[in-house]
Write a protein that holds these residues in place. Sequence first.
Motif, PDB file in Angstrom:
ATOM      1  N   ARG A   1      -7.021  -2.919  -6.693  1.00  0.00           N
ATOM      2  CA  ARG A   1      -7.547  -3.937  -5.633  1.00  0.00           C
ATOM      3  C   ARG A   1      -9.113  -3.993  -5.634  1.00  0.00           C
ATOM      4  O   ARG A   1      -9.625  -4.969  -5.588  1.00  0.00           O
ATOM      5  N   LEU A   2      -9.819  -3.151  -6.225  1.00  0.00           N
ATOM      6  CA  LEU A   2     -11.379  -3.230  -6.201  1.00  0.00           C
ATOM      7  C   LEU A   2     -11.644  -4.007  -7.372  1.00  0.00           C
ATOM      8  O   LEU A   2     -12.390  -5.123  -7.099  1.00  0.00           O
ATOM      9  N   ALA A   3     -11.012  -3.746  -8.628  1.00  0.00           N
ATOM     10  CA  ALA A   3     -11.136  -4.623  -9.506  1.00  0.00           C
ATOM     11  C   ALA A   3     -10.914  -6.224  -9.242  1.00  0.00           C
ATOM     12  O   ALA A   3     -11.732  -7.165  -9.472  1.00  0.00           O
ATOM     13  N   THR A   4      -9.919  -6.564  -8.494  1.00  0.00           N
ATOM     14  CA  THR A   4      -9.450  -7.843  -8.285  1.00  0.00           C
ATOM     15  C   THR A   4     -10.651  -8.467  -7.194  1.00  0.00           C
ATOM     16  O   THR A   4     -10.838  -9.716  -7.208  1.00  0.00           O
ATOM     17  N   ALA A   5     -11.197  -7.420  -6.261  1.00  0.00           N
ATOM     18  CA  ALA A   5     -11.794  -7.959  -5.428  1.00  0.00           C
ATOM     19  C   ALA A   5     -13.277  -8.470  -6.066  1.00  0.00           C
ATOM     20  O   ALA A   5     -13.840  -9.404  -5.619  1.00  0.00           O
ATOM     21  N   TRP A   6     -13.702  -7.612  -7.117  1.00  0.00           N
ATOM     22  CA  TRP A   6     -14.873  -8.088  -7.900  1.00  0.00           C
ATOM     23  C   TRP A   6     -14.393  -9.423  -8.856  1.00  0.00           C
ATOM     24  O   TRP A   6     -15.490 -10.261  -8.671  1.00  0.00           O
TER      25      TRP A   6
ATOM     26  N   ARG B   1      -6.612  -4.922   1.786  1.00  0.00           N
ATOM     27  CA  ARG B   1      -7.495  -5.068   0.588  1.00  0.00           C
ATOM     28  C   ARG B   1      -7.932  -3.856  -0.156  1.00  0.00           C
ATOM     29  O   ARG B   1      -8.212  -4.050  -1.302  1.00  0.00           O
ATOM     30  N   GLY B   2      -7.923  -2.858   0.732  1.00  0.00           N
ATOM     31  CA  GLY B   2      -8.366  -1.519   0.109  1.00  0.00           C
ATOM     32  C   GLY B   2      -8.292  -0.442   0.918  1.00  0.00           C
ATOM     33  O   GLY B   2      -7.266  -0.146   1.676  1.00  0.00           O
TER      34      GLY B   2
ATOM     35  N   ALA C   1      -3.787   5.812  -6.856  1.00  0.00           N
ATOM     36  CA  ALA C   1      -4.809   5.657  -7.571  1.00  0.00           C
ATOM     37  C   ALA C   1      -4.940   4.328  -8.340  1.00  0.00           C
ATOM     38  O   ALA C   1      -6.098   3.433  -8.071  1.00  0.00           O
ATOM     39  N   LEU C   2      -3.983   3.863  -8.806  1.00  0.00           N
ATOM     40  CA  LEU C   2      -3.700   2.491  -9.331  1.00  0.00           C
ATOM     41  C   LEU C   2      -4.089   1.302  -8.464  1.00  0.00           C
ATOM     42  O   LEU C   2      -4.432   0.423  -8.631  1.00  0.00           O
ATOM     43  N   TRP C   3      -3.392   1.718  -7.478  1.00  0.00           N
ATOM     44  CA  TRP C   3      -3.225   0.747  -6.304  1.00  0.00           C
ATOM     45  C   TRP C   3      -4.803   0.210  -5.710  1.00  0.00           C
ATOM     46  O   TRP C   3      -5.078  -0.706  -5.737  1.00  0.00           O
TER      47      TRP C   3
ATOM     48  N   LYS D   1       0.659  -1.343   0.068  1.00  0.00           N
ATOM     49  CA  LYS D   1       0.027  -0.031  -0.078  1.00  0.00           C
ATOM     50  C   LYS D   1       0.776   1.271  -0.031  1.00  0.00           C
ATOM     51  O   LYS D   1       1.881   1.417   0.717  1.00  0.00           O
ATOM     52  N   PRO D   2       0.500   2.113  -1.117  1.00  0.00           N
ATOM     53  CA  PRO D   2       1.530   3.616  -0.977  1.00  0.00           C
ATOM     54  C   PRO D   2       1.440   4.229   0.469  1.00  0.00           C
ATOM     55  O   PRO D   2       0.244   4.316   0.898  1.00  0.00           O
TER      56      PRO D   2
END
Length: 827
Positions: free
Chosen positions: A611-616, A690-691, A605-607, A586-587
Amino acid sequence: MMLPLLAVVVSLVVGGSSASIEGLQAMDRGVQARAVDAIATDCNEACIDELVALWERTDRFDVREHIMRAFMAMGDEGLHGIVRLARVSHPFKRDIGVSTLLLSGLSAYGEDAVEALVEEIEEGDIHLGHVLLQLIIRLDIDASGLVKRLIDSKKVTARVQAARVLYNLGVVGQLNIDEWSMGVVRLVTQSLASNRNQEVQVRGIVYLPFWSEENRAMMPEAFAKYLGSLRLWLYSRDMQFMNKVIVALNAHDGFQIEDLPLLRSISLDSTAPHWARVEAMKTYLQLAPDHQSALEEIMDLIDESLLVVCHALVVVDPDAFTDEMISAIVRALPAAEGRGYSAMAGPEHSAAADMIVATSSFDGRVRIGTRAMPALLEALADEDDELSKQSAWVLRRLGGEAAEAIPELIEQLGSDRGAIARSAYLRAMIAIASEDPRVREAVRSFISGELEDPQEVSGIGYALQELMTQFPEEAWVQQLVRPVMESAEHPLHGFVMRYPPAEYSEIILENEERLAKQIADTSLRDANWRYAIGEGDVEVDPMALHEEYERRMRAISALSRVERLSPEVVDALLSAIRSDVLEVEKPPGYGEYDTRDRRAVAKAALWGRERLATAWSAGLIAKALSRDPTRYKSVIDALREYPVALSFVLAASFSDEPGQRRELEVPSTLDSGLIEVMLDALLACRGVERGHSGETGWIVGALARLPTDDPRRTETLLEFVRFGSGWDAPASAMVGLGLTRPLTDEVLEEIRLGFDDLRWRVRHASYRAAAEAGEPGIALLKEFVARGEGTVNVEVPPDVEAIAEALRKGDHHVTRMLDEIGGVVWR
């Protein structure tokens, strides 16, 4: 970085108080206990400073608990330290764990602690009023003298705290009615008479306006003084808190007919504060003998004081409005947004619109309603685009009652109005008469036409979403949506793919192959990411991946409606989450964007997006596993070298049925080698976030659900219970202990200790853990119930077997009952 155990022990012997403070952070309860003893016997002012600083910077409950134990063992100096902790822990009520620790520590000092807090408040500390209030209630002491002392204080902040404490002690019955009533009068009248400070005065008025009938009957003289104090302020023409004074007087029927000139004067005073004028107008409209003349007088102000008038007119019977008045209200629609209306309320809400149509189905106030139709139709055709658009929003809220507006809406839809206005007309038509062939034809022509204006695309997109949601089974709506769903290039594609109803799953299945490719082809790992982590030399826009991210999320959202995913889709999802990006920590400063550092902004922003896209994606894979457990081997083989991605899948939640979500339950019959791979992945990711949340409870929850008797799992759960940060991780780990097999004496002892944990989530989790532990756990519950230390008088011991069953089902009433049996103070 934690010192090894031996190094910590040695440092405690040779290092003095600083080394002892370091020992409080050890991952060993014995070392922590010895550190507490060392600090308690040898701690100077510098040591207290270090302890307070450690309390502020740590998020570990066990460390804070041991700091409190050290202060409690110090005597007078310890009380001084605990008061300092209370100061830096403001606001007091945000963290129940911290507040409970503070109250436990202060309670040990009894009335000396109360005196110490009062002294701090008298010196001007504005943060300790809540602490003082809760401590008085906890100790159940006579606080009337303390309240009087604060009321008489020369410090403004002390008198403000006195009002808060006085009010709350009256609510819980800590002060008898005589003390409470006299305190009210003393606070308000003394402050008014001396004009010491308006903030103190308003505290008395805001906190203490509502005397019950019992109060009035028992203390008529005191009540008369209080009412007199309010009237004194009313005629002082002090406007800062005039609205509160008027509300309080109204609550007690304190106005008289001779007050009308003053109320009228405030109503007409354009320099008076907004809400003071509103309350004065409302009271003037209600008290004036000639209601219609008063209404006409107020309506004459609508142009110069629009919001004030609209907010005041809520007390008027809608039948009293003439056609001219209704027309004036409608024409005020464009300017009636403002005070009290946030952007979240939507474009259809404004002070004037809410006079015509109810804000919600729960709002029982009578509105103007369809009497406004002539004025609304006239406004709809007006040359003023904003007035026309706002009237369309109101017509939309009227729904089927506004059917006569359809011809005019169709005409305006074909005009050259702006894109936002045209979308307002279309959404109004859909809300009023979606079954009307003219409306359906208008929607079809818009969707099949050229959509280039982004604002028009947005408006039509939301209209289409409404159609899909409200009429999911309508064949004509599905015919509209099908070509949009099938074309990723259609301007409205993103709107129809975002949370489509289950009725569209067949269309989604027909496009499954394309959606799988859409997921596989989108990548958040390109030059932008390489730049963000410091590998790229060319500076790029941190938001450049937004559209690519949206494409993936739209495809995942649509596929979440499908009951069973094909192997091709699962492979695409696995491909999407196999990424070294997940391994990047995490930055620093994530969420605190420093726009001066574009690389840091890009990385943060990309981090978060990754994580959000990966969680979905992980949620869809978990759903596929729950539907077909034979897929476990292929999924684990694909993610064996990607522990973070595998952990995301194991910790994922997914929609099992409409409106319901559940977490992945790994079958106990699964091959032990596969379970070991999953355990290794989870253990390797213990510190991974995770986010947005800093909690690691997501890992612990997955670990607790994993069907294994590997001792490493038990050791990790015990560590999280004892030393985990935050609330979620220790509580999740505690529940996991109850599911552990075999149950060791150490595990059962940890569950038993959890019954008395100060953190309610951990305490409730320990009850659940005992219920899940079978006979040994139920035996612990029986001992706990037999204690009967609390406020509940259990004449007949409850059926513990029934309690255990209720706990397993998540019955919160049972946990509350057990808290009371255990002596937990809920006040």
